[in-house]
Design a protein around this motif. Structure first.
Motif, mmCIF file in Angstrom:
data_model
loop_
_atom_site.group_PDB
_atom_site.id
_atom_site.type_symbol
_atom_site.label_atom_id
_atom_site.label_comp_id
_atom_site.label_asym_id
_atom_site.label_seq_id
_atom_site.Cartn_x
_atom_site.Cartn_y
_atom_site.Cartn_z
ATOM 1 N N LEU A 9 0.858 -1.185 0.000
ATOM 2 C CA LEU A 9 0.000 0.000 0.000
ATOM 3 C C LEU A 9 0.896 1.237 0.000
ATOM 4 O O LEU A 9 1.592 1.514 0.977
ATOM 5 C CB LEU A 9 -0.895 -0.022 1.238
ATOM 6 N N TYR A 12 -2.482 6.210 1.051
ATOM 7 C CA TYR A 12 -3.601 5.984 1.966
ATOM 8 C C TYR A 12 -4.180 7.336 2.341
ATOM 9 O O TYR A 12 -3.452 8.334 2.460
ATOM 10 C CB TYR A 12 -3.125 5.253 3.228
ATOM 11 N N ASP A 29 -11.827 4.787 5.389
ATOM 12 C CA ASP A 29 -10.481 4.613 4.843
ATOM 13 C C ASP A 29 -10.539 4.694 3.324
ATOM 14 O O ASP A 29 -11.485 4.207 2.707
ATOM 15 C CB ASP A 29 -9.920 3.243 5.245
ATOM 16 N N THR A 31 -8.233 3.665 0.098
ATOM 17 C CA THR A 31 -7.025 2.942 -0.315
ATOM 18 C C THR A 31 -7.011 2.614 -1.805
ATOM 19 O O THR A 31 -5.991 2.184 -2.330
ATOM 20 C CB THR A 31 -6.897 1.620 0.463
ATOM 21 N N ASN A 178 -2.261 2.532 -6.183
ATOM 22 C CA ASN A 178 -2.104 1.363 -5.335
ATOM 23 C C ASN A 178 -2.392 0.095 -6.123
ATOM 24 O O ASN A 178 -3.081 0.155 -7.144
ATOM 25 C CB ASN A 178 -3.053 1.457 -4.148
ATOM 26 N N SER A 182 -6.513 -3.351 -3.811
ATOM 27 C CA SER A 182 -6.293 -2.686 -2.530
ATOM 28 C C SER A 182 -7.561 -2.035 -1.976
ATOM 29 O O SER A 182 -7.619 -1.667 -0.804
ATOM 30 C CB SER A 182 -5.186 -1.636 -2.649
ATOM 31 N N SER A 183 -8.596 -1.936 -2.804
ATOM 32 C CA SER A 183 -9.868 -1.358 -2.337
ATOM 33 C C SER A 183 -10.514 -2.207 -1.250
ATOM 34 O O SER A 183 -11.419 -1.737 -0.557
ATOM 35 C CB SER A 183 -10.834 -1.207 -3.510
ATOM 36 N N VAL A 185 -9.446 -2.849 1.523
ATOM 37 C CA VAL A 185 -9.206 -2.233 2.831
ATOM 38 C C VAL A 185 -10.269 -1.180 3.156
ATOM 39 O O VAL A 185 -10.476 -0.833 4.317
ATOM 40 C CB VAL A 185 -7.785 -1.630 2.884
ATOM 41 N N GLU A 186 -10.981 -0.690 2.132
ATOM 42 C CA GLU A 186 -12.041 0.284 2.374
ATOM 43 C C GLU A 186 -13.305 -0.364 2.939
ATOM 44 O O GLU A 186 -14.228 0.333 3.352
ATOM 45 C CB GLU A 186 -12.393 1.010 1.065
ATOM 46 N N ASN A 187 -13.345 -1.674 2.956
ATOM 47 C CA ASN A 187 -14.525 -2.428 3.390
ATOM 48 C C ASN A 187 -14.881 -2.088 4.839
ATOM 49 O O ASN A 187 -14.121 -2.382 5.760
ATOM 50 C CB ASN A 187 -14.210 -3.924 3.249
ATOM 51 N N LEU A 190 -14.618 -4.502 7.916
ATOM 52 C CA LEU A 190 -13.358 -4.774 8.620
ATOM 53 C C LEU A 190 -13.190 -3.915 9.868
ATOM 54 O O LEU A 190 -12.410 -4.250 10.765
ATOM 55 C CB LEU A 190 -12.169 -4.524 7.687
ATOM 56 N N LEU A 194 -10.469 -4.003 13.532
ATOM 57 C CA LEU A 194 -9.189 -3.301 13.448
ATOM 58 C C LEU A 194 -8.441 -3.208 14.785
ATOM 59 O O LEU A 194 -7.227 -3.383 14.817
ATOM 60 C CB LEU A 194 -9.386 -1.909 12.849
#
Length: 306
Positions: A9, A12, A29, A31, A178, A182-183, A185-187, A190, A194
């Motif tokens: 990544l 960000y 987020d 990403t 990115n 890598s998208s 991580v925007e979920n 999650l 964290l």
């Protein structure tokens, strides 16, 4: 796809808001292809020209170190470690709502701004079509969603991407910032995990907390969201083109609430409920009068030299 190196990544951004108690919260987020840094730069140039004394007296930090780091980070991920890698910015084109930023950044960073049809794949490399012939591309800074980047393997009706791009990535002959995928991580699904992830991998707490979030993929959490739907904000775990991704439960009619609950029960894993934070107000000018409103801060990071 196995990517080289340990840090995948490169870019960000976090959308942050301040609560009435002064505490900062991460709202979301970014990403995939975080936008906005170019607008901040353009705004800074304009403001420093109009009100230079403001920046001198307050000793405002310069923005250029961020963009210097960005340029160096892009050079560093070039797959074959050439001395002067060819870096391009891939844009969806002038019809995109953030195209101004793409063009502005390309000019500021001295990079070539290209669209998908300016590139071609040949012999497992990506090539830029120029008047003088084909030039090999080492790094692509993409400004479009990953699904549009390769119509051969991803969204087949995309006219924006480069057919065969994924195969070149597999061969390790081009780097993308990115990386595609890598998208994930925007979920928003999650977010509840964290704090435990940070503890497990880093042995530390999150530096900035995320808003309290309940993922409906767990039965107990789903029931909590349904029981408190009027006090929560309900979000889909990914941006949804056919409707709103974020819904304030308090804004819905009884019929709307019933429909939303049915949607959650049908596909619980697609939804999260989030606590509603009372954000502090920010003054802004409208129609010649000062008003109180809410604002988000988008904060940008670039990964370079640890």
């Amino acid at each position: 796809i196995q990517l080289p190196g340990t840090q995948h990544l490169i870019l960000y951004a976090a959308d942050i808001a301040r609560g009435t108690d002064g505490k900062l919260w991460v709202i979301s987020d970014r990403t995939q292809a975080p936008s906005g840094a170019g607008y901040a730069l353009e705004n800074r140039f304009a403001m420093s020209s109009v009100l230079p004394e403001l920046f001198t007296n307050l000793q405002v930090k310069r923005l250029s170190p961020y963009f210097d780091s960005l340029q160096q980070a892009l050079n560093n991920i070039a797959p074959h470690k050439t001395e002067h890698p060819r870096v391009v910015i891939l844009t969806p084109g002038p019809e995109n709502e953030t195209y101004f930023e793409h063009a502005y950044l390309a000019a500021y960073l001295g990079l070539t701004l290209i669209q998908g049809n300016d590139l071609m794949v040949k012999d497992n490399y990506v090539w830029l079509k120029t008047i003088e012939g084909l030039e090999k591309v080492d790094v692509i800074l993409r400004r479009m969603d990953d699904i549009y980047c390769d119509p051969l393997e991803l969204k087949s009706d995309s006219l924006l991407g480069v057919p065969g791009l994924l195969q070149v990535i597999r061969k390790g002959n081009v780097a993308i910032a990115n990386p595609l995928g890598s998208s994930v991580v925007e979920n928003a699904g999650l977010v509840p995990f964290l704090p435990a992830v940070a503890k497990h991998f880093l042995g530390t707490d999150l530096l900035t907390p995320s808003i309290a979030t309940w993922w409906c993929g767990q039965a107990k959490e789903m029931q909590y969201v349904i029981d408190n739907i009027k006090q929560l904000v309900v979000r889909r775990i990914f941006r949804h083109s056919s409707g709103r991704s974020t819904i304030d439960g308090a804004s819905l009619s009884p019929l709307g609430i019933a429909k939303l609950i049915d949607d959650i029960k049908a596909n619980p894993y697609l939804y999260v409920g989030q606590e509603k934070i009372n954000f502090s107000s920010t003054p802004y000018m409208q129609d010649g009068k000062l008003q109180a409103g809410h604002s988000l801060i988008r904060s940008f990071l670039v990964s370079h030299n640890n």
